[in-house]
Scaffold this motif. Sequence first.
Motif, PDB file in Angstrom:
ATOM      1  N   SER A  48     -10.141   3.196  12.246  1.00 24.71           N
ATOM      2  CA  SER A  48      -9.016   2.348  11.854  1.00 24.71           C
ATOM      3  C   SER A  48      -7.733   2.699  12.579  1.00 24.71           C
ATOM      4  O   SER A  48      -6.674   2.197  12.236  1.00 24.71           O
ATOM      5  CB  SER A  48      -8.785   2.463  10.343  1.00 24.71           C
ATOM      6  OG  SER A  48      -9.964   2.211   9.644  1.00 24.71           O
ATOM      7  N   SER A  49      -7.825   3.616  13.553  1.00 18.92           N
ATOM      8  CA  SER A  49      -6.648   3.999  14.333  1.00 18.92           C
ATOM      9  C   SER A  49      -5.481   4.503  13.477  1.00 18.92           C
ATOM     10  O   SER A  49      -4.323   4.173  13.718  1.00 18.92           O
ATOM     11  CB  SER A  49      -6.176   2.836  15.216  1.00 18.92           C
ATOM     12  OG  SER A  49      -7.212   2.434  16.064  1.00 18.92           O
ATOM     13  N   LYS A  72     -14.540  -3.479  12.528  1.00 15.08           N
ATOM     14  CA  LYS A  72     -13.346  -3.951  13.247  1.00 15.08           C
ATOM     15  C   LYS A  72     -13.688  -4.858  14.418  1.00 15.08           C
ATOM     16  O   LYS A  72     -12.874  -5.063  15.300  1.00 15.08           O
ATOM     17  CB  LYS A  72     -12.468  -2.784  13.734  1.00 15.08           C
ATOM     18  CG  LYS A  72     -12.285  -1.645  12.744  1.00 15.08           C
ATOM     19  CD  LYS A  72     -11.349  -1.998  11.625  1.00 15.08           C
ATOM     20  CE  LYS A  72     -11.122  -0.791  10.715  1.00 15.08           C
ATOM     21  NZ  LYS A  72     -10.340  -1.093   9.540  1.00 15.08           N
ATOM     22  N   ASN A  90       0.819  -1.227   0.000  1.00 19.47           N
ATOM     23  CA  ASN A  90       0.000   0.000   0.000  1.00 19.47           C
ATOM     24  C   ASN A  90       0.847   1.268   0.000  1.00 19.47           C
ATOM     25  O   ASN A  90       0.462   2.264  -0.585  1.00 19.47           O
ATOM     26  CB  ASN A  90      -0.922  -0.009   1.216  1.00 19.47           C
ATOM     27  CG  ASN A  90      -1.720   1.270   1.331  1.00 19.47           C
ATOM     28  OD1 ASN A  90      -2.262   1.750   0.330  1.00 19.47           O
ATOM     29  ND2 ASN A  90      -1.771   1.839   2.510  1.00 19.47           N
ATOM     30  N   GLN A 110     -11.042  -3.331   4.103  1.00 20.23           N
ATOM     31  CA  GLN A 110     -11.295  -2.386   3.000  1.00 20.23           C
ATOM     32  C   GLN A 110     -12.260  -3.003   1.982  1.00 20.23           C
ATOM     33  O   GLN A 110     -13.199  -2.358   1.527  1.00 20.23           O
ATOM     34  CB  GLN A 110      -9.974  -2.053   2.315  1.00 20.23           C
ATOM     35  CG  GLN A 110     -10.098  -1.129   1.109  1.00 20.23           C
ATOM     36  CD  GLN A 110     -10.245   0.307   1.512  1.00 20.23           C
ATOM     37  OE1 GLN A 110      -9.284   0.950   1.915  1.00 20.23           O
ATOM     38  NE2 GLN A 110     -11.451   0.820   1.410  1.00 20.23           N
ATOM     39  N   PRO A 112       3.904   4.460   6.923  1.00 19.25           N
ATOM     40  CA  PRO A 112       3.260   3.203   7.332  1.00 19.25           C
ATOM     41  C   PRO A 112       1.897   3.414   7.994  1.00 19.25           C
ATOM     42  O   PRO A 112       1.027   2.561   7.908  1.00 19.25           O
ATOM     43  CB  PRO A 112       4.259   2.587   8.310  1.00 19.25           C
ATOM     44  CG  PRO A 112       5.578   3.145   7.888  1.00 19.25           C
ATOM     45  CD  PRO A 112       5.290   4.550   7.417  1.00 19.25           C
ATOM     46  N   ALA A 166      -0.391   5.231   7.026  1.00 17.39           N
ATOM     47  CA  ALA A 166      -1.435   5.307   6.002  1.00 17.39           C
ATOM     48  C   ALA A 166      -2.025   3.933   5.704  1.00 17.39           C
ATOM     49  O   ALA A 166      -3.111   3.825   5.149  1.00 17.39           O
ATOM     50  CB  ALA A 166      -0.877   5.926   4.720  1.00 17.39           C
ATOM     51  N   ASP A 167      -1.320   2.873   6.079  1.00 18.93           N
ATOM     52  CA  ASP A 167      -1.834   1.524   5.832  1.00 18.93           C
ATOM     53  C   ASP A 167      -3.161   1.269   6.531  1.00 18.93           C
ATOM     54  O   ASP A 167      -3.934   0.430   6.101  1.00 18.93           O
ATOM     55  CB  ASP A 167      -0.821   0.478   6.333  1.00 18.93           C
ATOM     56  CG  ASP A 167       0.218   0.135   5.260  1.00 18.93           C
ATOM     57  OD1 ASP A 167       0.136   0.703   4.161  1.00 18.93           O
ATOM     58  OD2 ASP A 167       1.094  -0.698   5.537  1.00 18.93           O
ATOM     59  N   ASN A 168      -3.414   1.952   7.634  1.00 19.87           N
ATOM     60  CA  ASN A 168      -4.629   1.682   8.383  1.00 19.87           C
ATOM     61  C   ASN A 168      -5.863   2.327   7.778  1.00 19.87           C
ATOM     62  O   ASN A 168      -6.974   1.949   8.098  1.00 19.87           O
ATOM     63  CB  ASN A 168      -4.477   2.184   9.825  1.00 19.87           C
ATOM     64  CG  ASN A 168      -3.754   1.180  10.695  1.00 19.87           C
ATOM     65  OD1 ASN A 168      -3.277   0.168  10.188  1.00 19.87           O
ATOM     66  ND2 ASN A 168      -3.663   1.457  11.971  1.00 19.87           N
ATOM     67  N   CYS A 169      -5.678   3.315   6.940  1.00 19.34           N
ATOM     68  CA  CYS A 169      -6.815   4.099   6.445  1.00 19.34           C
ATOM     69  C   CYS A 169      -7.627   3.318   5.433  1.00 19.34           C
ATOM     70  O   CYS A 169      -7.071   2.771   4.493  1.00 19.34           O
ATOM     71  CB  CYS A 169      -6.317   5.394   5.806  1.00 19.34           C
ATOM     72  SG  CYS A 169      -7.631   6.378   5.077  1.00 19.34           S
ATOM     73  N   TYR A 170      -8.952   3.245   5.633  1.00 23.60           N
ATOM     74  CA  TYR A 170      -9.787   2.688   4.563  1.00 23.60           C
ATOM     75  C   TYR A 170     -10.740   3.733   3.986  1.00 23.60           C
ATOM     76  O   TYR A 170     -11.755   3.404   3.422  1.00 23.60           O
ATOM     77  CB  TYR A 170     -10.449   1.366   4.943  1.00 23.60           C
ATOM     78  CG  TYR A 170     -11.485   1.290   6.054  1.00 23.60           C
ATOM     79  CD1 TYR A 170     -11.909   2.395   6.760  1.00 23.60           C
ATOM     80  CD2 TYR A 170     -12.056   0.070   6.359  1.00 23.60           C
ATOM     81  CE1 TYR A 170     -12.873   2.278   7.758  1.00 23.60           C
ATOM     82  CE2 TYR A 170     -13.020  -0.064   7.349  1.00 23.60           C
ATOM     83  CZ  TYR A 170     -13.410   1.048   8.048  1.00 23.60           C
ATOM     84  OH  TYR A 170     -14.367   0.942   9.030  1.00 23.60           O
ATOM     85  N   LYS A 171     -10.373   4.973   4.144  1.00 21.38           N
ATOM     86  CA  LYS A 171     -10.963   6.086   3.412  1.00 21.38           C
ATOM     87  C   LYS A 171     -12.400   6.394   3.792  1.00 21.38           C
ATOM     88  O   LYS A 171     -13.126   6.987   3.013  1.00 21.38           O
ATOM     89  CB  LYS A 171     -10.922   5.829   1.882  1.00 21.38           C
ATOM     90  CG  LYS A 171      -9.681   5.176   1.343  1.00 21.38           C
ATOM     91  CD  LYS A 171      -8.475   6.045   1.393  1.00 21.38           C
ATOM     92  CE  LYS A 171      -8.444   7.125   0.346  1.00 21.38           C
ATOM     93  NZ  LYS A 171      -7.115   7.744   0.291  1.00 21.38           N
TER      94      LYS A 171
END
Lengths: 581, 432, 434
Positions: free
Chosen positions: C99-100, B324, A244, A524, C35, C37-42
């Motif tokens: 998503s923390s 989650k 990602n 996602q 890294p 940004a990996d948690n974001c699901y927009k």
Amino acid sequence: MSSKPHVIVIGGGSTGCGIARDLAMRGVEVTLVEQGNLTHGTTGRMHGLLHSGGRYAVADQASAKECMIENRILRDIASHCVEETGGLFVKRPEDSEEYFQKKLEGCKECDIPVEVLSAEEARKEEPYLAKDIDKAIRVPDGAVDPFRLCVANAASAEEHGARIETHAPVVDVLKEGDEVVGVEVEHESGPGKRVHREPGTREEIRGDYVVNATGAWAGQIGEMAGLEKEIEVRPGKGVMTIMNTRQVDTVVNRCKPKGDADIVVPHETTCILGTTDVEVDDPEDYPEEQWEVDLMIDTLKELVPIIEEARTIRSFWGVRPLYEPPGTGTSDSTDITRDFFLLDHSDRDSVENFTSIVGGKFTTYRMMGEDISDHVCDKLGVDAECRTDEVPLPGSEDFSVLRDYMDEFGIRSPIGRRSAQRLGSRTDEVLDYDGPNPVVCECEAVTRAEVQDGIEGSGSDLNAVRLRTRASMGNCQGAFCCHRMAAELYDEYDEETAYDAWDELYQERWKGERHAMWGRQLSQAALKYSLHGTTMNRDKDAATTDTVISDFTAFDTGVGASPSDGTAETAATDGGRRGGD
Amino acid sequence: MAIREDVIVIGGGLAGSMAALEAADSDASVRLITHKKSTLRHASGLIDVLGYLDEEEPVADPFAAISELPDDHPYSIAGEAAIRDGLARFDEAVGDTYQGDHTDTNALLPTFGGAIKPTARYPDAAAAGLASDSRDMLVVGFEELTEYNADMLADHLAAADVPFAVDGVELNFPGTYANDSRVTRFAKRLDNDEDVEYEGKTMGAREALAESVKPHIGDAERVGFPAFLGDDHAADVRADLERELGVDVFEIPMGPPSFPGMRLADRLKEAVDDAGIHISAGNPVIDYEADGDEIEAVIVDSKGREVPYHAEEFILATGGLVGKGIDSDRDGTVEEPIFDCHIPHSDDRYDWFDEEAFGNQPFAHFGVRIDEGMRPLDADGSPEFSNLRAAGGVVGGTDPVAEKSQSGISLTTAAVAGQRARERAAKREVSQ
Amino acid sequence: MSDAQQPSDFDATTAVDEFEPVDVFPSSEDMDLRPGADNCYKCTSCDTSCPVAEVNENFPGPKFQGPEQWRLKRHEDVDIDDSILSCSNCMRCDDACPSSVPLSQMHNTARGEYVEEHMDKLSMEYLRNRMLSNYRTMATIGSKVPRLANFVMGLGITSVLGEKIMGIPSERDVPEFATETFRQWWKKRGGSKVSNPDKQVAYFHGCYSNYNTVEVGKAMVRVFEEFGYEVLVPKQQCSGTPMFANGMLKDARREAEVNVRELGEAIDNGAEVIASCTSCSMALRQEYPELFDIEGIEELSEHTWEALEFLRVNEDLGQAIQESEVDPQAFAYHAPCHARNQGLDRQAVELFRDLDGATIEDVGESCSGISGTYGWKSEKYETSMKIGAEMFDHMEHAEGDVGMTECPTCAMQMNHGTGYEIRHPLELLEEALV
């Protein structure tokens, strides 16, 4: 009819596009035909490494030298497609010191500039490298966007009079006696840009010479031309797993003799992990397997440990068009040479006006194009010099990414910078947009202006728009932008076309995303499924799926509504826009 | 000595809020522990109960269709009365901000994706948009937004043979905006009725919006907008627009961001507060303490400190993969991270998905399996704990996306879990 | 009654050395938060919780400022979008994100990078921000001669000069300095009246309780002593909150080093650290370990509490309140954004609901808009007041005409927008219990 000789190039990968540009610049009339989008084949399915030659510096020094020469040329002529990341060959404690020294010497022998870095120096540049690495060799590897490069080559060819036909698979090679005289293609949606729902047509395209630059598909074209001897392409599949974000900004190679899962290439906003090499029978149909994805992560985490915890967004597979000259009899496909071969079918098969190019490497596509073009010009009696090594590609003329994007285009600097990195010298032309210019794809920072430019360049095919702009290639994998991109099609194209394009893009994104279905990407994907399924109900869309609503009156008509009296049904027959047409 | 709550609900989304309200419907003391904002903020705000069985036609009467569901479906386990209880509790909590409770029949509403969707309850703001209503419709879109093109949406509705004529128009939203102004800014302009310049005059944003739409109304008797017509004062915004335009105005549910979802979240929070329910927000539950099969406390991670919260009964409403409440890993793990409740799944992650994007997606079924008291079951089919119940997205066993049943399952499981928890807690107090 | 019991067998030191946790979000001193940004699901929960984006059409929101901007970043990129200066650091996005994603850490880091790389160090804006962030320095001088300072600050001409030269809005009343600082009072009082080596708390009073709202500090001391605690008041600097918000990370680090050292000593001796300001406790608990890599910083984070929170968890505060009463009074309570982030936004309301005589009403989820120094800048004043409008409105509709909040700058804004007197929960607690 032009008096210029007419060459038909089959295949819109890097080689085909490179040949088309070269020949067109030499004044030859060129038609390029491609079965899918540009880069449909191997070119579009690689990790985007611009080789320094370092990877071949021990085993194949001739290739290594060619790579370094072409690497330097591409930095000049294709600057908007290339990111000068630099590369590292990283030695872990368990890797052989002898090989490290061989690599170092080999690079020097091939004129590849090198520098040895201590572990501390390497980790200072790339903090996410493993703490226990020994040392590294710095080489001038780079990253390249293959699609952008092909599009730029094709655009240059078009500027020089070439005709480019995508979505036009060759269905026959036309022959008169022993002479190849052209090809018959099936335009999926008529000639020109692809538009959904346009009826397909067939066309015979006649020319003086045909070049088969179809890579893994070369054997199939050879068969159409009735060659007696098979073109022995041995397709080898390899997986590429996309992270990602960027864990590294430098190409990171494992300093070991050839092996699986030994490279991490920073590519645009992502890193691409590669790869495997397994021979397959059919370049169109081969299994995409879980072990290959796991191998990438479990092996490359030895170099970059954070990869194990990091999020992958998809995986894809490519097929190398390896060519084995007859009689070599190599059993392991990884031992097949990466060199390219020009097969003149006049000499080989007594079939005239027809040449195939097989094997080779992406980094040296231009040089291969030059060799083929020399050969073809020689055959056709054209006396013109190759200039592809000095004339910049469209988009790669002078440009800077350091601008005041808010002042000039009303967009934020990170978005402007990304756009300019993709558009190069076309930035002003594209971003100078009339009307609101919101971001359509937030993950990759693609504005409406750029999406509209992509549509102008590739018709209603949103996958082609995606490849041009990177829209829908970020972490949401189209969850938040497939519908937005489809909405951008409307006006130019009708509702049915836009929905077809949307559904096609949505499915294409899922094809690769499903290989990343765990943890955050599964979350996602579940959000995407909810958004498009629950919120939009596209999975049960009465206009595009098998679902139908035959009786609207059977449903709630609101508080206080009188029981159905049939007026709604009357309206149905004369109300709806389509029904009334 | 700490006083224990009677009931602790973990998760503050639709299911958690409704379960807390249900549990608090007596003298029971109830605490709602929420970590982050819930998925309501990006859900459409529509309350689906059951939209589809395995047939081409959408379900008109969800209650009549329930008997056709498999025995292990959450609806089959909870029973029809529970579905009705859940809806009744919801209707009570949201008052007149929602419609649909006048009939058992599903409504059909246009979505911003252009498809028409069956649903059981819909915000008052969306009511004039019913697709089963035969009045002609105008759909408004804005150039500043990317979510849909109004003309394309209108054409697509027509392509589904809706019983009315529908047209679309793309406009500029009155006022000055940057290319990346957030949708909340547009909503706020309308909410506060801020002054904007429109055609050389200064006027309120609502009036300016009405002025820009007026020339395009034609024969339409209702006008649909993207769902950001105000936030706190949404009803006023809509009323003003209706007065100016002389036709009904409705919102087309969007998401994310989803104002209908956010308004619902606000409304539920008010209801929870009014019911005297304690709320602990901002910190996650990470563990529990149990004596045998009885949970005694859940452990909240309060910025690095672990604080136990005691109760008689616990309700798990932490959501599914999106919320989650369920996590997964590359090694084939699918888990419920707080209590490690059993979640049936294949250990091969390549069995979790279908190759078709809208195929039968096994991951959509992930979740705990429950008994008739909504207690999560272990692999042998026995309750994991005697006093833990589950509600909402964490409950699996069906694909609520394909069925359009997510909110209904949340309300139903919340109703049962809340009732049982309340009753059990009361009994224990008597026995103690 | 306490809401919860302290776990009897909880020991922070066990099981820490047994594994090396993967540091997914490294400290900002590496300047690489990609890294995260990996948690974001927009999902946009952050954007819809942002009080700035809804009133300012030129602010692109936390999702862009945070995970999106970081993900777009390449190693060599130095240009941070200047809209980062419009972020008020209210940290509501942190609280919203399911998503923390480490949003506020991303914003703080980007802001630090922007100020370091792009801001003209001689510009009046920089000097003004530096001055606002280093409030303690200014206050030290002011409190040496409080009457004179209050007099000078109150002069019309000073406001005009402030507006014109420094960009400080003339509408704002500069906070009044107390004639005796908390520390002076503490010294004169002879320190804690309770001596109890087993129950010690170290009070982090912060700047406002020391220089301006001394009554809050005094209330803290008396309430804790009532519960039998020996209160320590170690040497301390500013928590750093205003510095984070202005991208002055070097200044903040300098202060943090002192705080970590001094408070760390108290912790080593068995004390827990108590703050009465929710932004101070936020800084010590969350921002310190996110932004700096200082020996002992994690320990400080783990041992810091907000005052009421500490008593709720460790004492039977609920019971004590139920058994008390105060003169009839009604409060309009506003939960500071930073209290929300620590899960403390409901505690005052839920505790005082049970206090005889007191009526308390939560005025809703909106942000006060001042965000520390944010509302103290002329160019942000309008935004600040627009954000605050909803809170002012709700306050005026509430029954009480006295405001209540834990945060001293929120209190200023509440007072500025409504004219209400504003009190701290500790003051009411003092009235009820002492």
